[in-house]
Design an enzyme around this catalytic site. Structure first.
Site, short mmCIF file in Angstrom:
data_model
loop_
_atom_site.label_atom_id
_atom_site.label_comp_id
_atom_site.label_asym_id
_atom_site.label_seq_id
_atom_site.Cartn_x
_atom_site.Cartn_y
_atom_site.Cartn_z
N THR A 1 0.81 -1.14 0.07
CA THR A 1 0.05 -0.05 0.10
C THR A 1 0.73 1.33 -0.06
OG1 THR A 1 -1.81 -1.33 1.31
CG2 THR A 1 -1.91 1.18 1.32
N GLU B 1 -6.20 -6.29 3.73
CA GLU B 1 -5.90 -7.29 2.77
C GLU B 1 -7.04 -7.20 1.78
OE1 GLU B 1 -4.46 -11.00 4.65
OE2 GLU B 1 -2.94 -9.91 5.72
C1 LIG Z 1 -4.05 -1.53 10.19
C2 LIG Z 1 -3.76 -1.59 8.94
C3 LIG Z 1 -2.85 -2.22 8.60
C4 LIG Z 1 -2.49 -2.65 7.15
N1 LIG Z 1 -1.21 -3.19 6.76
C5 LIG Z 1 -1.04 -3.41 5.63
C6 LIG Z 1 0.06 -4.22 5.26
O1 LIG Z 1 0.90 -4.63 6.04
N2 LIG Z 1 0.68 -3.84 3.94
C7 LIG Z 1 -0.16 -3.41 3.10
O2 LIG Z 1 0.27 -3.32 2.03
N3 LIG Z 1 -1.04 -2.62 3.52
C8 LIG Z 1 -1.71 -2.56 4.67
N4 LIG Z 1 -2.75 -1.86 4.75
C9 LIG Z 1 -3.62 -1.32 3.96
C10 LIG Z 1 -4.67 -1.74 3.51
O3 LIG Z 1 -4.71 -3.00 2.83
C11 LIG Z 1 -5.50 -0.63 2.71
O4 LIG Z 1 -5.99 0.23 3.69
C12 LIG Z 1 -6.69 -1.50 1.95
O5 LIG Z 1 -6.35 -1.89 0.82
C13 LIG Z 1 -7.64 -0.20 1.34
O6 LIG Z 1 -6.85 1.02 0.77
P1 LIG Z 1 -7.18 2.37 1.25
O7 LIG Z 1 -7.26 2.26 2.83
O8 LIG Z 1 -6.44 3.24 0.53
O9 LIG Z 1 -8.70 2.62 0.93
P2 LIG Z 1 -9.11 3.08 -0.37
O10 LIG Z 1 -8.66 2.22 -1.53
O11 LIG Z 1 -9.05 4.55 -0.59
O12 LIG Z 1 -10.82 2.99 -0.33
C14 LIG Z 1 -11.77 3.55 0.15
C15 LIG Z 1 -13.11 2.87 -0.08
O13 LIG Z 1 -13.29 2.80 -1.29
C16 LIG Z 1 -13.73 1.47 -1.64
N5 LIG Z 1 -13.33 1.23 -3.03
C17 LIG Z 1 -12.16 1.42 -3.58
N6 LIG Z 1 -11.78 1.12 -4.97
C18 LIG Z 1 -13.20 0.66 -5.19
C19 LIG Z 1 -13.72 -0.05 -6.35
N7 LIG Z 1 -13.12 -0.14 -7.56
N8 LIG Z 1 -15.13 -0.48 -6.11
C20 LIG Z 1 -15.85 -0.19 -5.12
N9 LIG Z 1 -15.26 0.36 -3.82
C21 LIG Z 1 -14.03 0.68 -4.04
C22 LIG Z 1 -12.97 0.67 -0.72
O14 LIG Z 1 -13.74 -0.51 -0.49
C23 LIG Z 1 -13.42 1.84 0.51
O15 LIG Z 1 -14.33 1.41 0.96
C24 LIG Z 1 -3.00 -1.75 6.10
C25 LIG Z 1 -4.09 -1.12 6.78
C26 LIG Z 1 -4.64 -0.91 7.88
C27 LIG Z 1 -5.70 -0.18 8.19
#
Ligand SMILES: Cc1cc2nc3c(=O)[nH]c(=O)nc-3n(C[C@H](O)[C@H](O)[C@H](O)COP(=O)(O)OP(=O)(O)OC[C@H]3O[C@@H](n4cnc5c(N)ncnc54)[C@H](O)[C@@H]3O)c2cc1C
Ligand SMILES: Cc1cc2nc3c(=O)[nH]c(=O)nc-3n(C[C@H](O)[C@H](O)[C@@H](O)COP(=O)(O)OP(=O)(O)OC[C@H]3O[C@@H](n4cnc5c(N)ncnc54)[C@H](O)[C@@H]3O)c2cc1C
Lengths: 379, 259, 379
Positions: C125, C363
């Site tokens: 991410t 994930e």
């Molecule tokens: C505590 C924690 C630990 C984490 N650990 C890791 C890790 O170890 N390694 C790593 O790489 N990442 C990690 N992450 C990141 C995590 O995988 C991301 O937060 C997650 O993939 C969502 O991305 P975002 O937060 O940027 O949300 P966004 O992608 O910005 O999404 C925001 C909203 O939009 C929705 N959305 C986005 N695209 C679409 C679509 N095409 N259609 C419909 N809805 C959509 C999403 O479902 C969500 O509701 C971690 C996150 C947290 C909070």
């Protein structure tokens, strides 16, 4: 919003909005962190007549009606569920109980100070029977001459430790169970009443919760609220009245959270467009907006019934049942929309998530909403 | 015991006005009204002056038929009475017309020791109504006021001028326009809100003010009101090396004459 | 009670994990949550029983647990503390890319560090690349026999304390998703540093950080698979990891259910009867149990498919969605059922409710899971 609010109600709403911006917004985040009771805000609420706003003028109130009161709760909740809880416990639970069930003398003695803010009130109902190994700490009231003597524990008392006056529920006839419960007005300074501890909570931090201990607390018989044994009836009515205010609290928190999600959704770009452009996000927003709208109408409707002195039990229970479901799910969705960022402690949505749960808790089975509604239907 | 009049304008809340992206026209369909911000300072100042001296505060407004909605709002902020003129003429009114109308209403309805205005309205901010009003009423005008005191019939005001202040004194009556820093308007308490309903308000008909057609003819005609937007160029530099990105950014800023 | 649907070996592992959880996790989980600091010492303890790197095959010195075994253990750890389970889950997650695309030499390096007690991290991410992982802005350029990495990663679990990590970077930004590649990066590389620590609403003792890569030079053979295979590797990794997150979520939900059941048995209503005797309460408990059990079996089903070597992408996504939604719902229901006690820090269910929310986000958000499921359906 087409619900016909009067000019006064709109002005009251506007006043509360300005008040919230001026006095609550600057402290809300910090208060959540420290959990410290915001006494300056309470003082300001008193000066702006929020504390007794639906009570009659003869007792120092403003007589602005219950609908105006829930409008204020809604506005405050948009910034702080905790401050709203302080007000609800004071005004809807404690003061309402005294107003509705108190004698003329009790009302004259207690209510003016509660309206002016000279005193803050609390509602002491829950007992710590649940904590494993603690055993029963039911508060028992034993009659001795022209006094009752109270012994036992009360737990999770909101405004506990900062209140000057408590409405305390105690068993005057322990064998009779629910039918042996009675309500008392107890001064916080009464000998034998002490604060065991304050209790940390997931949210609504700033609305202090405490455990109270009663050790041979002498309460004059004249402080019995309503008849002996009327406790359960009082609890039910007071909690249902409060349900409507808590419904407004849920509406306020959910509305503010939704606005935050809308703002975030328009800014956050993934896959080359704002996430708000995805139907999945739009569906969540549309559903919560619909739920909030319907909840608000239900809250205003129930508040109007209370204001007009009509039967409101079923409608209040419906508010509780509905807002309980939709408030929770709205915040689960708001954090979902804001993704990993929404989960951060620094984002306001995560505070709303923790706060709204506190606003939807049903404490007493007497006011169990499904039961109240079904009883009404089946009567 | 000064008698004070406050003029306030009932304006659209600019926060609620949206700009249509296409033709840049303003969309105020969802906008609510409010008392113009600086006028809240004027009202507050009037209240502060009578609180320490006794006396009375009246309010006066000229607006469209919507102006009626403002009465309880203004009364909840302290004034004991409000006079209002609601007329379609307001829609075309400029500072010239507004001042004529207000002056006529003041002449008709009473004498005041002090007339307070905001420095400028939240919407048009022409800053003209106060001085024009004074001219028509043939009394002194003091603008940019950040402090006022009253001593018998003498009015002492501190004016803020660029990087200095000027203290002036006039014999009342006078028109003063106040700056926002003069005070912090209080939020009305609920008792004040409820009491507002019981205070008197009086409609003044424009027709009864005996203004000539010429006095109601605006000097300024608004041809159009449009929003402006900042357009983004939407250029993304996607070189792997950050230094290349910076170089390109600087080059394009230079090309635009920005550096 | 042993789960008879498991093999003898799996049952033994489950018992071991359960005992460990009871002894080392549960007693301290709340304290670490409150502090919000990394639970290093629990990690030291888990190394003593060899469960810190379950996914490392036997030939590389690990326990080589099958997927169901890993799931069974992770459910127990999730039961104890979702933050701790996240740390171990993240460790496993970080090693899956090796199983998918690692050479023997790479496995020796990566697994070797994990077996020796080092922690692994998985950094996909970025601030601008969450759900849209393909829009990664971190770059890797070949310079002689070294890759040079530049960029910022965020939300990287455990990476503030990890020893070795899989980091995703674009080797050809012009190709978008197809330019993404996966690399092994050790923490001691010059130019590698840890940025801001994320303060979260839940799983507070799990370490979540920003990673700053400034001209980080790593050997050419630290590329996993081929250039441009990053997205493929990431997707397969997440397929493997989803049932594990789901297992933790089942653990969270089971803990909430157990707490609610214990409460319902112990808490007496005003008539002196346990509230569990009220149908409104007992049916709620039954509803919670239905969800928890269904979630568990969905997880097991996905993993059995995986261990049988047949496609399981859809089933893994279904299990992740259902189990994490269950954790959310059941934990929120438990708080509701336990009232003010559940909402307070006196009980731990409020922590479950804060922790549960993240499982719906990381994930792959549950919306992304639906994209995966629908993609499989509509192929
Ligand atoms: C505590 C924690 C630990 C984490 N650990 C890791 C890790 O170890 N390694 C790593 O790489 N990442 C990690 N992450 C990141 C995590 O995988 C991301 O937060 C997650 O993939 C969502 O991305 P975002 O937060 O940027 O949300 P966004 O992608 O910005 O999404 C925001 C909203 O939009 C929705 N959305 C986005 N695209 C679409 C679509 N095409 N259609 C419909 N809805 C959509 C999403 O479902 C969500 O509701 C971690 C996150 C947290 C909070
Ligand atoms: C963008 C824009 C720019 C303009 N620029 C100019 C210009 O440069 N020159 C020019 O001659 N005209 C200008 N006009 C037109 C015109 O001056 C104003 O619209 C006109 O109506 C004056 O009112 P105001 O709101 O500006 O009053 P201001 O003079 O800004 O108001 C000062 C105070 O007067 C009192 N007051 C004003 N209106 C009322 C009312 N209706 N009832 C009671 N009290 C009132 C209030 O106390 C107020 O705070 C402009 C208009 C626009 C929209």
């Amino acid at each position: 919003m087409s619900y016909a609010l009067t000019e006064e109600q709109q002005l009251i709403q506007q006043s509360a909005r300005e008040f919230t911006r001026e006095y609550i917004e600057p402290i809300a985040t910090e208060m959540d962190r420290t959990g410290i009771h915001p006494s300056a805000v309470v003082q300001q609420m008193a000066e702006h007549d929020f504390l007794g706003l639906y009570l009659p003028e003869e007792f120092g109130g403003t007589e602005a009606g219950y609908l105006s009161y829930v409008l204020i709760i809604e506005e405050i909740s948009r910034m702080s569920g905790a401050v709203a809880s302080i007000l609800i416990n004071h005004a809807s639970l404690a003061a309402y109980t005294m107003y509705r069930f108190g004698s003329a003398v009790q009302k004259q003695e207690c209510l003016p100070a509660l309206c002016s803010g000279e005193k803050l009130a609390a509602f002491a109902l829950t007992e710590p029977g649940a904590a494993p190994g603690v055993g029963s700490h039911k508060v028992i009231a034993t009659k001795e001459g022209d006094h009752y003597v109270l012994n036992g524990h009360k737990c999770y008392v909101a405004n506990g430790g900062v209140a000057d006056i408590y409405v305390v529920f105690a068993l005057t006839n322990p064998e009779a169970g629910a039918k042996g419960m009675s309500a008392f007005i107890v001064d916080a300074k009464a000998a034998g009443l002490s604060i065991q501890r304050t209790i940390g909570k997931m949210g609504l931090r700033g609305c202090q919760s405490a455990e109270l201990i009663f050790e041979n607390v002498m309460v004059p018989q004249s402080n019995l609220l309503g008849a002996a044994g009327a406790g359960m009836k009082i609890v039910k009515e007071a909690q249902l009245v409060a349900s409507v205010a808590e419904g407004a609290q849920v509406v306020g928190i959910a509305q503010a959270a939704m606005e935050d999600a809308v703002k975030y959704g328009k800014q956050r770009v993934q896959f080359g467009r704002p996430i708000a452009a995805f139907p999945a996000i739009q569906t969540m927003l549309a559903e919560m907006a619909t739920h909030i709208h319907i909840a608000r109408l239900a809250v205003y409707d129930a508040a109007s019934l209370i204001e007009k002195g009509e039967d409101f039990m079923k409608e209040a229970a419906m508010v509780k049942l509905f807002t309980g479901r939709i408030g929770q799910s709205a915040l689960i969705d708001v954090i979902q929309i804001e993704g990993g960022y929404g989960y951060s402690q620094e984002m306001i949505a995560s505070r709303f998530y923790r706060d709204i749960k506190g606003a939807v808790i049903t404490e007493s089975s007497a006011a169990f909403p499904e039961k109240v509604i079904a009883d009404d239907l089946l009567a | 015991m000064p008698r004070i009049l406050v003029c306030y304008k009932w304006v659209l809340d600019e926060q609620d006005i949206k700009i249509n992206p296409g033709d840049l026209s303003l969309d105020s369909s969802k906008a609510k009204y409010k008392i113009s911000d600086y006028d809240k300072n004027a009202i507050e100042e009037a209240m502060l002056l009578v609180e320490s001296k006794e006396g009375s505060v009246d309010a006066l407004t000229f607006g469209s038929d919507k102006v009626k909605q403002s009465l309880k709002d203004v009364l909840s902020r302290g004034p004991g009475k409000v006079d209002w003129i609601g007329d379609t003429a307001f829609e075309q009114a400029d500072a010239f017309v507004t001042a004529n109308v207000l002056a006529a209403a003041i002449r008709k309805n009473g004498s005041y020791d002090l007339i307070l205005c905001g420095e400028g309205s939240s919407d048009s901010y022409s800053q003209q109504v106060a001085p024009r009003l004074a001219a028509i009423l043939s009394i002194p005008a003091i603008t940019f006021v950040q402090k006022i005191s009253i001593d018998g019939s003498r009015i002492i005001a501190t004016r803020k001028l660029g990087d200095c202040t000027e203290v002036v004194e006039v014999a009342g009556p006078a028109v003063l326009s106040v700056l926002p820093e003069i005070n912090k308007p209080r939020i009305p308490s609920l008792k004040q809100v409820m009491a507002a309903a019981k205070k008197p308000s009086q409609e003044v008909k424009l027709a009864d003010l005996q203004l000539g057609a010429e006095e109601l003819q605006p000097k300024t005609i608004t041809l159009s009101v449009k929003g402006y937007v900042m357009n983004r160029k939407n250029i993304l530099y996607k070189e792997a090396n950050q230094a290349d990105n910076v170089a390109k950014l600087v080059a394009s800023l230079a090309q635009e004459g920005m550096c | 009670m042993a789960d008879m649907t498991l093999t003898h070996e799996q049952q033994k592992l489950q018992a071991l994990a359960r005992e460990f959880t009871a002894k080392h996790i549960i007693p301290v989980a709340s304290e670490w949550d409150e502090k919000g600091e990394f639970h290093k010492f629990i990690l030291e303890e888990v190394k003593n029983i060899g469960l810190h790197c379950m996914a490392v095959p036997k030939e590389y010195g690990g326990p080589g647990c099958d997927s169901v075994s890993q799931s069974v253990v992770m459910e127990q750890f999730g039961y104890g503390c979702c933050a701790f389970a996240t740390t171990l889950g993240g460790n496993g997650l970080s090693s899956y890319p090796l199983a998918i695309a690692g050479t023997d030499e790479q496995k020796q390096l990566y697994y070797g560090r994990l077996v020796a007690g080092g922690m692994g991290g998985f950094a996909l991410t970025e601030p601008g690349a969450g759900s849209d992982a393909g829009s990664c802005a971190t770059t890797a350029k070949l310079d002689g026999d070294k890759w040079v990495l530049n960029g910022t990663k965020c939300f990287a679990t455990t990476c503030g304390v990890a020893n070795i990590m899989v980091v995703f970077a674009s080797t050809d930004p012009s190709k978008g998703v197809k330019g993404l590649s996966a690399f092994i990066v050790e923490k001691e590389r010059d130019g590698f540093s840890v940025g801001a620590v994320e303060h979260k609403m839940g799983i507070r003792s799990s370490n979540t950080v920003e990673l700053l890569l400034k001209n980080v030079r790593i050997p050419k053979n630290h590329l996993l698979g081929n250039e441009g295979e990053g997205m493929k590797i990431a997707m397969k990794t997440l397929d493997m990891a989803r049932p594990i997150v789901a297992s933790m979520a089942v653990g969270v939900a089971q803990r909430a259910l157990d707490a609610a059941v214990a409460f319902a048995k112990a808490y007496l209503d005003v008539n002196g009867k346990p509230i569990g005797m009220q149908q409104a309460v007992s049916f709620k408990l039954a509803d919670m149990a239905i969800q928890v059990e269904a979630a568990r079996q969905l997880v097991r089903n996905a993993l059995r498919l995986k261990d049988a070597g047949v496609p399981y992408t859809k089933e893994a996504a279904i299990a992740k969605t259902f189990a994490t939604d269950t954790a959310m719902q059941v934990s929120a229901d438990a708080v509701g059922l336990m009232g003010n006690y559940g909402y307070s820090k006196d009980s731990f269910v409020e922590k479950l409710m804060r922790d549960a929310k993240v499982t719906q986000i990381y994930e792959g958000t549950n919306q992304v899971q639906r994209i995966v499921i629908a993609g499989q359906l509509l192929r």
